[in-house]
Scaffold this motif. Structure first.
Motif, mmCIF file in Angstrom:
data_model
loop_
_atom_site.group_PDB
_atom_site.id
_atom_site.type_symbol
_atom_site.label_atom_id
_atom_site.label_comp_id
_atom_site.label_asym_id
_atom_site.label_seq_id
_atom_site.Cartn_x
_atom_site.Cartn_y
_atom_site.Cartn_z
ATOM 1 N N PRO A 199 79.224 -17.130 6.791
ATOM 2 C CA PRO A 199 77.877 -16.655 7.142
ATOM 3 C C PRO A 199 77.382 -15.650 6.110
ATOM 4 O O PRO A 199 78.156 -14.946 5.470
ATOM 5 C CB PRO A 199 78.089 -16.001 8.508
ATOM 6 N N GLY A 200 76.070 -15.610 5.950
ATOM 7 C CA GLY A 200 75.461 -14.707 4.979
ATOM 8 C C GLY A 200 74.114 -15.225 4.546
ATOM 9 O O GLY A 200 73.541 -16.136 5.177
ATOM 10 N N VAL A 201 73.593 -14.684 3.468
ATOM 11 C CA VAL A 201 72.282 -15.055 2.953
ATOM 12 C C VAL A 201 72.440 -16.104 1.852
ATOM 13 O O VAL A 201 73.251 -15.929 0.931
ATOM 14 C CB VAL A 201 71.532 -13.831 2.401
ATOM 15 N N TYR A 202 71.650 -17.169 1.947
ATOM 16 C CA TYR A 202 71.646 -18.236 0.945
ATOM 17 C C TYR A 202 70.208 -18.496 0.513
ATOM 18 O O TYR A 202 69.273 -18.267 1.285
ATOM 19 C CB TYR A 202 72.273 -19.512 1.513
ATOM 20 N N HIS A 203 70.056 -18.967 -0.707
ATOM 21 C CA HIS A 203 68.732 -19.317 -1.207
ATOM 22 C C HIS A 203 68.606 -20.833 -1.290
ATOM 23 O O HIS A 203 69.396 -21.503 -1.962
ATOM 24 C CB HIS A 203 68.491 -18.686 -2.580
ATOM 25 N N GLY A 204 67.615 -21.361 -0.572
ATOM 26 C CA GLY A 204 67.395 -22.795 -0.508
ATOM 27 C C GLY A 204 66.040 -23.174 -1.070
ATOM 28 O O GLY A 204 65.094 -23.437 -0.317
ATOM 29 N N THR A 205 65.925 -23.160 -2.387
ATOM 30 C CA THR A 205 64.696 -23.562 -3.067
ATOM 31 C C THR A 205 65.041 -24.544 -4.170
ATOM 32 O O THR A 205 66.182 -24.602 -4.635
ATOM 33 C CB THR A 205 63.981 -22.352 -3.708
ATOM 34 N N SER A 206 64.045 -25.292 -4.622
ATOM 35 C CA SER A 206 64.253 -26.174 -5.753
ATOM 36 C C SER A 206 64.611 -25.369 -6.992
ATOM 37 O O SER A 206 64.277 -24.183 -7.106
ATOM 38 C CB SER A 206 62.988 -26.994 -6.028
ATOM 39 N N SER A 207 65.275 -26.002 -7.935
ATOM 40 C CA SER A 207 65.591 -25.365 -9.207
ATOM 41 C C SER A 207 64.341 -25.321 -10.077
ATOM 42 O O SER A 207 63.351 -26.000 -9.817
ATOM 43 C CB SER A 207 66.698 -26.140 -9.920
ATOM 44 N N GLY A 208 64.420 -24.534 -11.142
ATOM 45 C CA GLY A 208 63.279 -24.393 -12.037
ATOM 46 C C GLY A 208 62.246 -23.462 -11.442
ATOM 47 O O GLY A 208 62.447 -22.867 -10.375
ATOM 48 N N GLU A 209 61.130 -23.336 -12.117
ATOM 49 C CA GLU A 209 60.047 -22.481 -11.630
ATOM 50 C C GLU A 209 58.735 -22.891 -12.272
ATOM 51 O O GLU A 209 58.705 -23.531 -13.326
ATOM 52 C CB GLU A 209 60.334 -21.014 -11.947
ATOM 53 N N THR A 210 57.641 -22.511 -11.630
ATOM 54 C CA THR A 210 56.309 -22.775 -12.166
ATOM 55 C C THR A 210 55.334 -21.818 -11.483
ATOM 56 O O THR A 210 55.740 -20.973 -10.689
ATOM 57 C CB THR A 210 55.899 -24.243 -11.947
ATOM 58 N N THR A 211 54.055 -21.967 -11.793
ATOM 59 C CA THR A 211 53.010 -21.228 -11.098
ATOM 60 C C THR A 211 52.259 -22.187 -10.189
ATOM 61 O O THR A 211 52.432 -23.409 -10.257
ATOM 62 C CB THR A 211 52.024 -20.598 -12.091
ATOM 63 N N TRP A 212 51.409 -21.642 -9.333
ATOM 64 C CA TRP A 212 50.558 -22.515 -8.511
ATOM 65 C C TRP A 212 49.706 -23.404 -9.410
ATOM 66 O O TRP A 212 49.489 -24.586 -9.105
ATOM 67 C CB TRP A 212 49.663 -21.670 -7.605
ATOM 68 N N TYR A 213 49.245 -22.852 -10.514
ATOM 69 C CA TYR A 213 48.462 -23.617 -11.494
ATOM 70 C C TYR A 213 49.291 -24.762 -12.067
ATOM 71 O O TYR A 213 48.819 -25.905 -12.159
ATOM 72 C CB TYR A 213 47.996 -22.665 -12.595
ATOM 73 N N GLY A 214 50.549 -24.472 -12.438
ATOM 74 C CA GLY A 214 51.412 -25.510 -12.974
ATOM 75 C C GLY A 214 51.683 -26.602 -11.965
ATOM 76 O O GLY A 214 51.714 -27.794 -12.300
ATOM 77 N N LEU A 215 51.867 -26.231 -10.704
ATOM 78 C CA LEU A 215 52.093 -27.221 -9.654
ATOM 79 C C LEU A 215 50.848 -28.069 -9.445
ATOM 80 O O LEU A 215 50.933 -29.293 -9.302
ATOM 81 C CB LEU A 215 52.480 -26.513 -8.359
ATOM 82 N N ALA A 216 49.685 -27.440 -9.441
ATOM 83 C CA ALA A 216 48.436 -28.182 -9.257
ATOM 84 C C ALA A 216 48.229 -29.195 -10.378
ATOM 85 O O ALA A 216 47.817 -30.343 -10.132
ATOM 86 C CB ALA A 216 47.267 -27.219 -9.185
ATOM 87 N N ARG A 217 48.506 -28.813 -11.603
ATOM 88 C CA ARG A 217 48.369 -29.745 -12.735
ATOM 89 C C ARG A 217 49.307 -30.945 -12.564
ATOM 90 O O ARG A 217 48.937 -32.080 -12.882
ATOM 91 C CB ARG A 217 48.658 -29.025 -14.044
ATOM 92 N N GLU A 218 50.517 -30.691 -12.079
ATOM 93 C CA GLU A 218 51.457 -31.798 -11.877
ATOM 94 C C GLU A 218 50.944 -32.750 -10.795
ATOM 95 O O GLU A 218 51.095 -33.978 -10.911
ATOM 96 C CB GLU A 218 52.827 -31.258 -11.506
ATOM 97 N N VAL A 219 50.349 -32.202 -9.736
ATOM 98 C CA VAL A 219 49.776 -33.042 -8.682
ATOM 99 C C VAL A 219 48.649 -33.901 -9.241
ATOM 100 O O VAL A 219 48.578 -35.113 -8.975
ATOM 101 C CB VAL A 219 49.272 -32.174 -7.514
ATOM 102 N N PHE A 220 47.756 -33.311 -10.022
ATOM 103 C CA PHE A 220 46.659 -34.072 -10.620
ATOM 104 C C PHE A 220 47.201 -35.170 -11.524
ATOM 105 O O PHE A 220 46.679 -36.291 -11.539
ATOM 106 C CB PHE A 220 45.738 -33.136 -11.402
ATOM 107 N N THR A 221 48.237 -34.872 -12.294
ATOM 108 C CA THR A 221 48.833 -35.872 -13.176
ATOM 109 C C THR A 221 49.367 -37.048 -12.373
ATOM 110 O O THR A 221 49.158 -38.213 -12.732
ATOM 111 C CB THR A 221 49.965 -35.247 -14.006
ATOM 112 N N LEU A 222 50.045 -36.768 -11.265
ATOM 113 C CA LEU A 222 50.580 -37.839 -10.425
ATOM 114 C C LEU A 222 49.473 -38.663 -9.778
ATOM 115 O O LEU A 222 49.651 -39.846 -9.503
ATOM 116 C CB LEU A 222 51.494 -37.244 -9.346
ATOM 117 N N LEU A 223 48.334 -38.035 -9.547
ATOM 118 C CA LEU A 223 47.187 -38.751 -8.983
ATOM 119 C C LEU A 223 46.503 -39.650 -10.003
ATOM 120 O O LEU A 223 45.678 -40.490 -9.653
ATOM 121 C CB LEU A 223 46.153 -37.747 -8.457
ATOM 122 N N GLY A 224 46.828 -39.459 -11.277
ATOM 123 C CA GLY A 224 46.104 -40.164 -12.327
ATOM 124 C C GLY A 224 44.801 -39.480 -12.668
ATOM 125 O O GLY A 224 43.921 -40.057 -13.311
ATOM 126 N N ALA A 225 44.661 -38.239 -12.232
ATOM 127 C CA ALA A 225 43.466 -37.444 -12.508
ATOM 128 C C ALA A 225 43.730 -36.543 -13.715
ATOM 129 O O ALA A 225 44.871 -36.253 -14.066
ATOM 130 C CB ALA A 225 43.104 -36.600 -11.292
#
Length: 283
Positions: A199-225
């Motif tokens: 028992p204890g504290v664990y971190h459960g997040t994806s690896s790597g990092e980005t900004t909200w802006y970087g994530l939004a750009r990736e979403v647009f790219t996947l949309l073909g936008a």
């Protein structure tokens, strides 16, 4: 193995339920309407009567901005109710996994936060979640962040909608974090539940990092936008009642990390993109 998932109507709970169903596990997942964690008697009776082997607490007050003026209400769910649930699990011999957040940190660090770094929340929501961590001491606490999935409102679904509705979208570019797919987090929680980790504290997040802006750009790219339709702006240009940490990146040093956020987003895309989103084209 029998499981109890509180907050059974949440985005994470939906993916956890789907994963457990595929393995034939016995699961009870009451929604907020079916189990109010603030009802101490109901919580104790459910845990003592059902006797689960694992309890995953997905129930929480998650309205970050609203907590600024309603902190006592948020604390009742995110703090005091967690203590009651933890006590009930200890009595029943159940392994409790309590979900917490990157918002327990102030965001001033220049490096990712480790599990044993000193929390210092900058908003009411973070303070109430830290109270929950303390109430769950002796059990498993999993901090996660920037969740998205197919079963609830989230930043990714918002960007899909805005890509179809607006010529350009302004997105904050000075807050860093780790977009995390709820299906990946669900698998992480199952691995933790059956592990021999203490028992204890664990971190459960994806690896790597980005900004909200970087994530939004990736979403647009996947949309073909055209990702150029996403415009970076500072957080000060989008004032909110609650302060946000500039650095929400969490280091995973205690167990197997989750895959890179971009890889996960691409894997999640078929489940995320609606028919309308798939038809989205550059304006």
């Amino acid at each position: 193995m029998s499981w109890l998932i509180t907050g059974g109507g949440s985005m994470l709970a939906a993916d956890l339920l789907a994963l457990l169903a595929r393995s034939g596990e016995q699961v009870m997942a009451p929604t907020r309407a079916e189990l109010d964690l603030r009802d101490e008697r109901a919580v104790r009776e459910l845990v003592s009567g059902y006797r689960p082997r694992v309890v995953v607490n997905c129930a929480a007050w998650t309205a970050v901005d609203a907590a600024e003026t309603r902190e006592a209400e948020a604390l009742a769910i995110n703090g005091r109710a967690v203590g009651v649930l933890a006590d009930a699990c200890s009595w029943a011999g159940a392994r409790l996994i309590h979900l917490s957040t990157d918002y327990v940190f102030d965001g001033r660090s220049r490096v990712p936060y480790r599990e044993d770094d000193q929390p210092s929340p900058v908003n009411a929501y973070g303070r109430t979640k830290l109270a929950g961590e303390l109430a769950a001491a002796g059990h498993y606490v999993v901090r996660t962040a920037w969740l998205y999935g197919a079963h609830g409102p989230n930043f990714v679904s918002t960007m899909i909608r805005l890509a179809a509705a607006r010529e350009t979208v302004d997105v904050v570019d000075d807050q860093r974090g780790q977009p995390t797919w709820t299906a990946d987090l669900a698998a992480f929680l199952v691995r933790l539940a059956v592990s021999d980790l203490m028992p204890g504290v664990y971190h459960g997040t994806s690896s790597g990092e980005t900004t909200w802006y970087g994530l939004a750009r990736e979403v647009f790219t996947l949309l073909g936008a055209d990702p150029g339709r996403v415009r970076p702006v500072p957080g000060a240009a989008c004032p909110r009642p609650a302060s946000r940490p500039a650095n929400s990146v969490l280091a995973n040093t205690r167990c197997e990390p989750i895959r890179h956020w971009r890889t996960a987003l691409h894997a999640a895309w078929p489940a995320l993109a609606t028919e309308e989103a798939r038809q989205c084209r550059p304006a």
